[in-house]
Design an enzyme around this catalytic site. Structure first.
Site, PDB file in Angstrom:
ATOM      1  N   TYR A   1       2.559   1.003   6.064  1.00  0.00           N
ATOM      2  CA  TYR A   1       2.645   0.815   7.504  1.00  0.00           C
ATOM      3  C   TYR A   1       4.034   1.161   8.036  1.00  0.00           C
ATOM      4  CZ  TYR A   1      -1.818  -1.640   7.225  1.00  0.00           C
ATOM      5  OH  TYR A   1      -3.132  -1.969   7.027  1.00  0.00           O
TER       6      TYR A   1
ATOM      7  N   ASP B   1      -4.025  -6.416   3.872  1.00  0.00           N
ATOM      8  CA  ASP B   1      -4.887  -6.203   5.032  1.00  0.00           C
ATOM      9  C   ASP B   1      -6.346  -6.128   4.578  1.00  0.00           C
ATOM     10  OD1 ASP B   1      -5.584  -5.754   7.615  1.00  0.00           O
ATOM     11  OD2 ASP B   1      -4.860  -3.695   7.726  1.00  0.00           O
TER      12      ASP B   1
ATOM     13  N   ASP C   1      -7.569  -3.141  -7.783  1.00  0.00           N
ATOM     14  CA  ASP C   1      -9.017  -2.883  -7.931  1.00  0.00           C
ATOM     15  C   ASP C   1      -9.703  -4.018  -8.680  1.00  0.00           C
ATOM     16  OD1 ASP C   1      -7.148  -1.704  -9.609  1.00  0.00           O
ATOM     17  OD2 ASP C   1      -8.475  -0.148 -10.348  1.00  0.00           O
TER      18      ASP C   1
ATOM     19  N   LYS D   1      -0.508  -2.167  -7.624  1.00  0.00           N
ATOM     20  CA  LYS D   1      -1.067  -1.021  -8.353  1.00  0.00           C
ATOM     21  C   LYS D   1       0.108  -0.362  -9.085  1.00  0.00           C
ATOM     22  CE  LYS D   1      -4.635   1.769  -9.174  1.00  0.00           C
ATOM     23  NZ  LYS D   1      -5.896   1.378  -9.816  1.00  0.00           N
TER      24      LYS D   1
END
Ligand code: NAD
Length: 334
Positions: free
Chosen positions: A123, A229, A205, A172
Site C-alpha cells: 500500500y 486486509d 497460504d 511469505k
C-alpha cells in the site's frame, strides 16, 4: 466536553455512522461530534476527496469515527483511507473478530484479533506502467525495520494488556525473503521481550487454510499490510460476515475508528444494512477514550440483541431495517 471528528463517508456510511452515534448517545455519555466530509461526494464539490479541513479536525480532536469511503477501481483518485492512514501515521490496523451467540456461522467461540501494519507494504502507493502501451506494470512493496518493529511491539503489548495467550506472525518470507524477512525478524526479536506470550509464525497460504479448518487455534495475528486486509475479511466471514466486523486505525497520539466493510453502494439509502460493525467500531473508540462503562453497556446490548435474534438485518438471516435494529439495541442499553 470531549470532541470527536465524525466522517459519515459514502454509500451506506451515513446510515451506519448515524446508527452508531445514536447508540453512543443512548449511553448518556457526553461527546460533541464535529462533522466533516471526505470521499467521493466531496470530490465532486471540492475537487479533492480528502480536504485539509478533515485532517485538521482529526489532528485537533485526536479521535475520529469514520464511515467507509468509496475508492474507484483501477483508475480515478487514490484511496482516501490509505491517504488518511499515511497522513496521520496511523500505523496499526486493529481488527477484532469474535463469535456472537445467535449469529449462525460455521464456527462458535472464535476470538481472533488481526493486528495489521497500516502504512507500507503493497500500500506504499508506488506503482507505474513499465511499458508505454500500458501492457505491463509494477508495484513496489516497501517493508522497513522501523515500521515492522513498531507494529510487532504494538501486537505484543496489546496481547499482554488484553491477556491474550499467543501471537502468530503471518508472512511469505520463503518467497519474499528480504521484505517479509525483515517483518518476520522484527517479530521474532520483539517476541523475546514477552516470554509469557506464545509466539509462532505461519506462511500466509497455510494461514488461510488453517483459519478455515481450525480457527480456534489462533489468537492475535500480526501481519504486513495486504495479508492483514485479506485475512481480516476471511476472519469476518468465519463469524457472520462484514456486517459485524469493526476496526481501529491507531497511531501514537491519534486514532480513527471505522467498520471493516466498504461503502456497499448498491444498498445505500435503503435502511437495510447491518450497522453492528460501525457500532462496534464505536465501542472500540469508547474503550480507547477510557469510557469503559459506556463501551461495555453497548457491547452487552448487542450481545443480547443477537442472542434473542428477534431483530436481525438481512445479512444475518432476518428482515429488520438498519433503524429497527438500532432502536432495538438502544432499548437494551441500561
Ligand atoms: P463492501 O464491503 O462495500 O461490500 C461487499 C458486500 O458486503 C456488500 O455487497 C454486502 O453484501 C456486504 N456488506 C458490506 N457491509 C455490510 C453491512 N454493513 N451489512 C450487511 N452487508 C454488508 O465491499 P466492496 O463492494 O468491495 O467495496 C465497495 C466500496 O467500498 C469500494 O469503493 C471500496 O474501495 C470501498 N471500501 C472502503 C473501505 C473503507 O472506507 N475503509 C473498506 C473497504 C472497501
Amino acid at each position: 466536553m470531549r470532541k470527536v471528528t465524525l466522517i459519515p463517508g459514502d454509500g451506506i456510511g451515513p446510515e451506519v455512522i448515524d446508527s452508531c452515534v445514536k447508540v453512543i448517545e443512548a449511553t448518556g455519555i457526553k461527546i460533541e461530534f464535529e462533522r466533516v466530509d471526505a470521499g467521493a461526494g466531496v470530490m465532486e464539490r471540492e475537487g479533492t476527496p480528502l480536504p485539509d479541513s478533515v485532517l485538521d479536525s482529526i489532528r485537533r480532536n485526536k479521535v475520529a469515527l469514520k464511515g467507509p469511503i468509496t475508492t474507484p477501481v483501477a483508475s480515478g483518485f487514490r484511496s482516501v483511507n490509505v491517504a488518511l492512514r499515511k497522513a496521520l501515521d496511523l500505523y496499526v490496523n486493529l481488527r477484532p473478530v469474535r463469535s456472537f451467540k445467535g449469529i449462525e456461522s460455521r464456527y462458535e467461540n472464535i476470538d481472533i484479533v488481526v493486528v495489521r501494519e497500516n502504512t507500507e507494504g503493497l500500500y506504499a502507493g508506488i506503482e507505474r506502467y513499465t511499458k508505454r502501451d500500458g501492457s505491463e506494470g509494477e508495484t513496489v512493496r516497501i517493508i522497513t525495520k522501523k515500521a515492522s518493529d513498531r507494529i510487532a511491539r504494538f501486537a505484543f503489548e496489546y496481547a499482554r494488556r488484553e491477556k491474550r495467550r499467543k501471537v502468530t506472525v503471518v508472512h511469505k518470507a520463503n518467497i519474499m525473503k528480504i521484505t517479509d524477512g525483515i517483518f518476520l525478524e522484527s517479530a521474532r526479536r520483539i517476541s523475546r521481550e514477552f516470554p509469557e506470550i506464545e509466539f509462532e509464525d505461519r506462511i500466509i497460504d497455510n494461514m488461510c487454510m488453517q483459519l478455515v479448518v481450525k480457527p480456534e487455534l489462533y489468537d492475535v495475528l500480526l501481519t504486513p499490510n495486504l495479508f492483514g486486509d485479506i485475512i481480516s475479511d476471511l476472519c469476518a466471514g468465519l463469524v457472520g460476515g462484514l456486517g459485524i466486523a469493526p476496526s481501529a486505525n491507531i497511531g501514537d497520539k491519534i486514532a480513527v475508528f471505522e467498520p471493516v466493510h466498504g461503502s456497499a453502494p448498491k444498498y445505500a439509502g435503503l435502511d437495510k444494512v447491518n450497522p453492528t460493525a460501525a457500532i462496534l467500531a464505536g465501542v472500540l473508540m469508547l474503550k480507547y477514550m477510557g469510557e469503559k462503562k459506556a463501551a461495555d453497556s453497548i457491547e452487552k446490548a448487542i450481545t443480547e440483541s443477537f442472542k434473542e435474534g428477534k431483530k436481525l438485518t438481512y445479512d444475518l438471516g432476518g428482515d429488520a431495517k438498519t433503524s429497527e435494529f438500532t432502536d432495538y439495541v438502544i432499548s437494551k442499553i441500561l
